[in-house]
Design a protein around this motif. Sequence first.
Motif, PDB file in Angstrom:
ATOM      1  N   ASN A   1      25.103  46.441  59.745  1.00 56.82           N
ATOM      2  CA  ASN A   1      23.802  46.767  60.323  1.00 56.82           C
ATOM      3  C   ASN A   1      23.563  48.056  59.716  1.00 56.82           C
ATOM      4  O   ASN A   1      21.884  48.359  59.555  1.00 56.82           O
ATOM      5  CB  ASN A   1      23.522  46.534  61.969  1.00 56.82           C
ATOM      6  N   LYS A   2      24.199  49.133  59.717  1.00 59.19           N
ATOM      7  CA  LYS A   2      23.677  50.403  59.192  1.00 59.19           C
ATOM      8  C   LYS A   2      23.673  50.535  57.751  1.00 59.19           C
ATOM      9  O   LYS A   2      22.980  51.507  57.187  1.00 59.19           O
ATOM     10  CB  LYS A   2      24.709  51.443  59.795  1.00 59.19           C
ATOM     11  N   ARG A   3      24.257  49.648  56.995  1.00 59.66           N
ATOM     12  CA  ARG A   3      24.120  49.795  55.513  1.00 59.66           C
ATOM     13  C   ARG A   3      22.484  49.563  55.251  1.00 59.66           C
ATOM     14  O   ARG A   3      21.953  48.448  55.582  1.00 59.66           O
ATOM     15  CB  ARG A   3      24.877  48.544  54.890  1.00 59.66           C
ATOM     16  N   ARG A   4      22.205  50.190  54.307  1.00 59.35           N
ATOM     17  CA  ARG A   4      20.956  49.988  53.719  1.00 59.35           C
ATOM     18  C   ARG A   4      20.628  49.231  52.713  1.00 59.35           C
ATOM     19  O   ARG A   4      21.659  48.888  51.707  1.00 59.35           O
ATOM     20  CB  ARG A   4      20.172  51.507  53.196  1.00 59.35           C
ATOM     21  N   PRO A   5      19.825  48.369  52.321  1.00 61.05           N
ATOM     22  CA  PRO A   5      19.618  47.470  51.167  1.00 61.05           C
ATOM     23  C   PRO A   5      19.776  48.240  49.974  1.00 61.05           C
ATOM     24  O   PRO A   5      19.171  49.506  49.791  1.00 61.05           O
ATOM     25  CB  PRO A   5      18.445  46.790  51.489  1.00 61.05           C
ATOM     26  N   THR A   6      20.197  47.829  48.860  1.00 59.95           N
ATOM     27  CA  THR A   6      20.309  48.521  47.643  1.00 59.95           C
ATOM     28  C   THR A   6      18.799  48.176  46.692  1.00 59.95           C
ATOM     29  O   THR A   6      18.424  48.960  45.897  1.00 59.95           O
ATOM     30  CB  THR A   6      21.464  48.283  46.627  1.00 59.95           C
TER      31      THR A   6
ATOM     32  N   SER B   1       8.884  55.714  55.341  1.00 53.43           N
ATOM     33  CA  SER B   1       8.868  57.185  56.221  1.00 53.43           C
ATOM     34  C   SER B   1      10.241  57.361  56.877  1.00 53.43           C
ATOM     35  O   SER B   1      10.610  58.440  57.068  1.00 53.43           O
ATOM     36  CB  SER B   1       7.634  56.797  57.483  1.00 53.43           C
ATOM     37  N   ALA B   2      11.087  56.232  56.898  1.00 54.86           N
ATOM     38  CA  ALA B   2      12.506  56.436  57.631  1.00 54.86           C
ATOM     39  C   ALA B   2      13.332  56.731  56.482  1.00 54.86           C
ATOM     40  O   ALA B   2      14.705  56.777  56.682  1.00 54.86           O
ATOM     41  CB  ALA B   2      12.684  55.330  58.339  1.00 54.86           C
ATOM     42  N   ILE B   3      12.966  56.638  54.940  1.00 58.12           N
ATOM     43  CA  ILE B   3      14.090  56.753  53.991  1.00 58.12           C
ATOM     44  C   ILE B   3      14.221  57.961  53.677  1.00 58.12           C
ATOM     45  O   ILE B   3      13.146  58.820  53.283  1.00 58.12           O
ATOM     46  CB  ILE B   3      13.713  55.796  52.991  1.00 58.12           C
ATOM     47  N   SER B   4      15.300  58.609  53.269  1.00 63.67           N
ATOM     48  CA  SER B   4      15.691  59.963  52.783  1.00 63.67           C
ATOM     49  C   SER B   4      15.146  60.222  51.426  1.00 63.67           C
ATOM     50  O   SER B   4      14.866  59.135  50.824  1.00 63.67           O
ATOM     51  CB  SER B   4      16.979  60.337  52.881  1.00 63.67           C
ATOM     52  N   ALA B   5      14.923  61.653  51.148  1.00 67.57           N
ATOM     53  CA  ALA B   5      14.246  61.779  49.688  1.00 67.57           C
ATOM     54  C   ALA B   5      15.278  61.338  48.732  1.00 67.57           C
ATOM     55  O   ALA B   5      14.924  60.794  47.643  1.00 67.57           O
ATOM     56  CB  ALA B   5      14.183  63.288  49.901  1.00 67.57           C
ATOM     57  N   ASP B   6      16.678  61.494  49.013  1.00 64.43           N
ATOM     58  CA  ASP B   6      17.703  61.089  48.115  1.00 64.43           C
ATOM     59  C   ASP B   6      17.504  59.696  47.938  1.00 64.43           C
ATOM     60  O   ASP B   6      17.762  58.981  46.737  1.00 64.43           O
ATOM     61  CB  ASP B   6      18.991  61.604  48.461  1.00 64.43           C
ATOM     62  N   GLU B   7      17.701  58.920  48.949  1.00 63.11           N
ATOM     63  CA  GLU B   7      17.145  57.495  48.590  1.00 63.11           C
ATOM     64  C   GLU B   7      15.958  57.006  48.056  1.00 63.11           C
ATOM     65  O   GLU B   7      16.124  55.999  47.433  1.00 63.11           O
ATOM     66  CB  GLU B   7      17.288  56.671  50.125  1.00 63.11           C
TER      67      GLU B   7
END
Length: 64
Positions: free
Chosen positions: A7-12, A21-27
């Motif tokens: 559940n914690k894994r982000r989609p690629t 808004s909830a996504i980091s600058a690196d992502e």
Amino acid sequence: MMLDEENKRRPTAHEIGCDLSAISADELRARIALLNAEISRINDEIVRKELGRKAADNLFGPKV
């Protein structure tokens, strides 16, 4: 893999129009790289198709 980890894994992949808004600058940078690679892949396919079309036109075009 535990269910919580899944559940914690982000989609690629990136979904066009998704909330950023909830996504980091690196992502976000990673997503830009992913999208740029996809744009390049699409442009390469366009060139391949256009070259194939030109070759067909030269082979089967009108003979004068």
